[in-house]
Enzyme design. Sequence first.
Site, PDB file in Angstrom:
ATOM      1  CG  HIS A   1      -1.956   1.089   1.203  1.00  0.00           C
ATOM      2  ND1 HIS A   1      -3.297   0.848   1.366  1.00  0.00           N
ATOM      3  CD2 HIS A   1      -1.852   2.427   1.016  1.00  0.00           C
ATOM      4  CE1 HIS A   1      -3.968   1.990   1.283  1.00  0.00           C
ATOM      5  NE2 HIS A   1      -3.109   2.969   1.078  1.00  0.00           N
TER       6      HIS A   1
ATOM      7  CG  HIS B   1      -1.233   6.227  -2.622  1.00  0.00           C
ATOM      8  ND1 HIS B   1      -2.401   6.042  -3.320  1.00  0.00           N
ATOM      9  CD2 HIS B   1      -1.488   5.801  -1.356  1.00  0.00           C
ATOM     10  CE1 HIS B   1      -3.328   5.548  -2.503  1.00  0.00           C
ATOM     11  NE2 HIS B   1      -2.800   5.385  -1.300  1.00  0.00           N
TER      12      HIS B   1
ATOM     13  NE  ARG C   1       3.903  21.552 -14.808  1.00  0.00           N
ATOM     14  CZ  ARG C   1       4.384  22.765 -14.586  1.00  0.00           C
ATOM     15  NH1 ARG C   1       5.000  23.421 -15.561  1.00  0.00           N
ATOM     16  NH2 ARG C   1       4.265  23.318 -13.406  1.00  0.00           N
TER      17      ARG C   1
ATOM     18  CG  ASP D   1      -6.055   4.977  -6.806  1.00  0.00           C
ATOM     19  OD1 ASP D   1      -5.471   5.559  -7.741  1.00  0.00           O
ATOM     20  OD2 ASP D   1      -6.207   5.476  -5.679  1.00  0.00           O
TER      21      ASP D   1
ATOM     22  N   GLY E   1      -8.814   8.194  -2.275  1.00  0.00           N
ATOM     23  CA  GLY E   1      -9.455   9.473  -1.976  1.00  0.00           C
ATOM     24  C   GLY E   1     -10.255   9.384  -0.690  1.00  0.00           C
TER      25      GLY E   1
ATOM     26  CD  GLU F   1      -7.351   6.527   5.114  1.00  0.00           C
ATOM     27  OE1 GLU F   1      -7.921   6.477   4.020  1.00  0.00           O
ATOM     28  OE2 GLU F   1      -6.281   7.139   5.290  1.00  0.00           O
TER      29      GLU F   1
HETATM   30 ZN   LIG Z   1      -3.668   4.928   0.576  1.00  0.00          ZN
END
Ligand SMILES: [Zn+2]
Length: 347
Positions: free
Chosen positions: A23, A25, A78, A145, A177, A207
Amino acid sequence: MVQPDGKSGIEAFIAGMPKAELHVHHVGSASPRVVAELAARHRGSKVPTDPAALAEYFTFTDFAHFIEVYLSVVDLIRDAEDVRALTYGVAEDMARQQIRYAELTVTPYSSVRRGIPDVAFMEAIEDARRSAEKDLGVVLRWCFDIPGEAGLASAEETTRLAVDLAPEGLVSFGLGGPEIGVPRPQFKPYFDRARAAGLHSVPHAGESTGPETVWDALRLLGAERIGHGTQSVKDPALVDWLGEHRIPLEVCPTSNLATRVVERMEEHPIRQMVDAGLLVTVNSDDPPMFGTDLNTEYGVAAQLLGLDEAGVAALAKNAVEASFLDTAGKKRLAGEIDTYLEGWDRG
Ligand SMILES: [Zn+2]
């Protein structure tokens, strides 16, 4: 025992231990070093390029500041070359921590919406993945995700990218999110399509909201692992279900403290989860933005759970078991951890 480099015995053990992370990101893993590289290519960004100022900028103050830093890093991604540099830079930081395998959560919607062509985006992450494996010995896999706060249009687009353009390294489908105000059931059709295409289901749930989002994730989204799941302990029936079905939890202690999901680290429910027999894995979520890394998270877990070296190694093997590696890959990495522990015990 304190080692010559100032690390305690358990910290030194953790630092050298081969690890898997489940886990974490993509953009949230950009360290100040990687961000400085990106900012240097895009002058005029509000992200400072001076190392000291950048370190200051990355000092976590509150959740609003985290979002600000996160979005300013998103703004630096970008073109496809930025994506490649970010991804390879993240792998370099993983290699330094002895992370051998990581399932990196990528949000392709953000980059594609900002004008990076979808095919170029896929080529960039795949190019970085192949280089990381060859040069650094870090095996990367992707979880695409849905950024839940961006609504159903983002769900549709993420599903299209995951199903129609699936890069070779893609193994799973997630939902990130905020949870509050973003009900999980609305995402069922998208998870159905992703699962039908062979992707594993790993939504964030439980969470910042209660056990009911974990139930939704399990019943409606087909969750095979739960991102966080911190609030699961509030529902004994859920704990039983998670234990019975061996559904792993991706626990991220420092993140939970930073976002105030738990008020004090001593109150973190990881102990209850382990005592209940749940398959607990330790992860770092958005490490530089929360002032942590995976080694630090293992140190925190060792402290909360009162683990010695063998206990820490067992925790690391949970992540291998809960991963989407194939059987041979799991056996190899678990074996590496065992060999490391044996070598350590022999001194
Ligand atoms: Zn997370």
